[in-house]
Scaffold this active site. Structure first.
Site: not given
Ligand code: PNS
Length: 161
Positions: A17, A41, A90, A127
């Site tokens: 990030h 969440k 990514r 993450s």
């Protein structure tokens, strides 16, 4: 003034990030890093803590602003008068979903999305993977800022993981 919003969960921020944020903030006068408040969440870190970690990690960058948002990203953009979303990509596996979201956001509100390819050095980083590696005792120190590594490790131990 050229502004963009870089949205995400950032639970927690990784070096991947940070690479994207570092490079993106050179392209805009102001880059707003916006943490999604997701009631469905819980995550490992509270939104306020994610924001604090992001603020600490981007402290050297005067044009980075850390904020949070709930609801639709395009509504947040509209409220702030920002018409550009910036996202790191990514790998091709990210692309399908990111493209779909980018097209939906443009359809909903004319908000454009700019994709910045992640440095290949970080292309495998997420993450969730970092948390999983830490949970089983792996070394995460080169994937996240030192304070984040310490907190993840401590939290894992507290939860018996
Ligand atoms: O870091 P993430 O979890 O990949 O980020 C995803 C995020 C926060 C950018 C995306 O889920 C989002 O924009 N959520 C806000 C709700 C929304 O606008 N949904 C419609 C997307 S087309």
């Amino acid at each position: 003034m050229r502004r963009a919003v870089c949205p995400g969960s950032f639970d927690p921020v990784t070096n991947g990030h940070l690479d994207v944020i570092e490079r993106a903030c050179r392209l805009y006068d102001e880059l707003v890093v916006a943490v999604l408040v997701n009631d469905k969440k819980q995550g490992m870190f509270a939104v306020e803590e994610r924001m604090r970690l992001l603020t600490a990690a981007t402290a050297g960058r005067g044009n980075v602003v850390v904020d949070s948002f709930s609801g639709l990203l395009v509504d947040y953009c509209k409220d702030r008068g920002i018409d550009t979303v910036l996202k790191g990509l990514r790998a091709t596996s990210d692309f399908d979903y990111e493209l779909q979201m980018a097209q939906m956001n443009r359809e909903l509100a004319g908000v454009e999305t700019i994709f910045l390819p992640t440095n290949p050095e970080h292309s495998f980083l997420s993450s969730s993977l970092v948390k999983e590696v830490a949970r089983f005792g792996g070394d995460i120190s080169r994937f996240v800022p030192a304070e984040v590594a310490e907190l993840i490790t401590r939290r894992g131990q507290r939860n018996g993981g």
